[in-house]
Design a protein around this motif. Structure first.
Motif, mmCIF file in Angstrom:
data_model
loop_
_atom_site.group_PDB
_atom_site.id
_atom_site.type_symbol
_atom_site.label_atom_id
_atom_site.label_comp_id
_atom_site.label_asym_id
_atom_site.label_seq_id
_atom_site.Cartn_x
_atom_site.Cartn_y
_atom_site.Cartn_z
ATOM 1 N N ALA A 51 0.901 -0.951 0.051
ATOM 2 C CA ALA A 51 -0.171 -0.022 -0.169
ATOM 3 C C ALA A 51 0.839 1.269 -0.084
ATOM 4 N N VAL A 52 0.362 2.226 -0.700
ATOM 5 C CA VAL A 52 0.963 3.555 -0.799
ATOM 6 C C VAL A 52 0.218 4.553 -0.134
ATOM 7 N N ASP A 53 0.662 5.337 0.586
ATOM 8 C CA ASP A 53 0.164 6.476 1.377
ATOM 9 C C ASP A 53 0.146 7.723 0.234
ATOM 10 N N LEU A 54 -0.887 8.007 -0.316
ATOM 11 C CA LEU A 54 -1.113 8.777 -1.384
ATOM 12 C C LEU A 54 -1.068 10.311 -0.781
ATOM 13 N N PHE A 55 -1.191 10.502 0.465
ATOM 14 C CA PHE A 55 -1.008 11.951 0.943
ATOM 15 C C PHE A 55 0.330 11.980 1.579
ATOM 16 N N ALA A 56 1.218 11.196 1.394
ATOM 17 C CA ALA A 56 2.463 11.331 1.657
ATOM 18 C C ALA A 56 3.543 11.068 0.609
ATOM 19 N N SER A 57 3.053 10.278 -0.405
ATOM 20 C CA SER A 57 3.895 10.307 -1.856
ATOM 21 C C SER A 57 3.024 10.275 -2.901
ATOM 22 N N ALA A 58 3.622 10.238 -4.183
ATOM 23 C CA ALA A 58 2.735 10.359 -5.308
ATOM 24 C C ALA A 58 3.432 9.377 -6.047
ATOM 25 N N LEU A 59 2.285 8.935 -7.134
ATOM 26 C CA LEU A 59 2.626 7.805 -7.916
ATOM 27 C C LEU A 59 3.043 8.461 -9.275
ATOM 28 N N HIS A 60 4.398 7.953 -9.760
ATOM 29 C CA HIS A 60 4.831 8.397 -11.070
ATOM 30 C C HIS A 60 4.595 7.266 -12.107
ATOM 31 N N PHE A 61 3.919 7.610 -13.084
ATOM 32 C CA PHE A 61 3.715 6.780 -14.326
ATOM 33 C C PHE A 61 4.692 7.049 -15.253
ATOM 34 N N HIS A 62 5.736 6.035 -15.657
ATOM 35 C CA HIS A 62 6.836 6.328 -16.553
ATOM 36 C C HIS A 62 6.451 5.816 -18.003
#
Length: 137
Positions: free
Chosen positions: A5-16
């Motif tokens: 799981a990724v905390d979206l309030f602390a990190s971003a998702l980068h789509f390469h």
């Protein structure tokens, strides 16, 4: 790779461009060319959304989504400078919870909040520009 799981309030998702998706540091500007950034933000005040600045993404449209709360997105008149000097009036788009707006590539925009909100944005951040508003009281 084991999914986590990724905390979206602390990190971003980068789509390469090669199809890889990675969690990474959230940035308002910068980023690798061709990399889309998905960020979620819990915001309490206009300062949290840099309401005193205009923002522009030269390489792509931006989807600005209001998940909870409410906000107003302001767009400078096309070809205008946003402070009244270029003629025309800023366009305002209300963003109630559950709504989104697509900001055209290269269009200067800014946000103001109706109250505490959860927002999400998706764009290419490479080349993003911020400009201090000159019409603030």
């Amino acid at each position: 790779m084991t999914p986590t799981a990724v905390d979206l309030f602390a990190s971003a998702l980068h789509f390469h461009p090669d199809g890889e998706v990675r969690a990474a540091e959230r940035k308002m500007a910068g980023g690798a060319p061709g990399t889309w950034h998905l960020g979620a933000f819990h915001v309490e005040t206009d300062a949290d959304v840099h309401a005193d600045h205009w923002e522009m993404h030269p390489e792509a449209d931006e989807a600005v989504c209001c998940l909870t709360g409410g906000a107003r997105l302001y767009l400078r008149p096309a070809g205008g400078d946003g402070d009244g000097a270029g003629g025309g009036v800023d366009e305002m788009v209300p963003l109630p919870a559950g709504s989104a707006v697509v900001v055209p590539r290269g269009r200067w925009h800014r946000l103001e909040l109706d109250g505490p909100s959860d927002l999400m944005s998706l764009t290419l951040r490479h080349g993003t520009r911020l400009e201090k508003r000159t019409d603030t009281p």
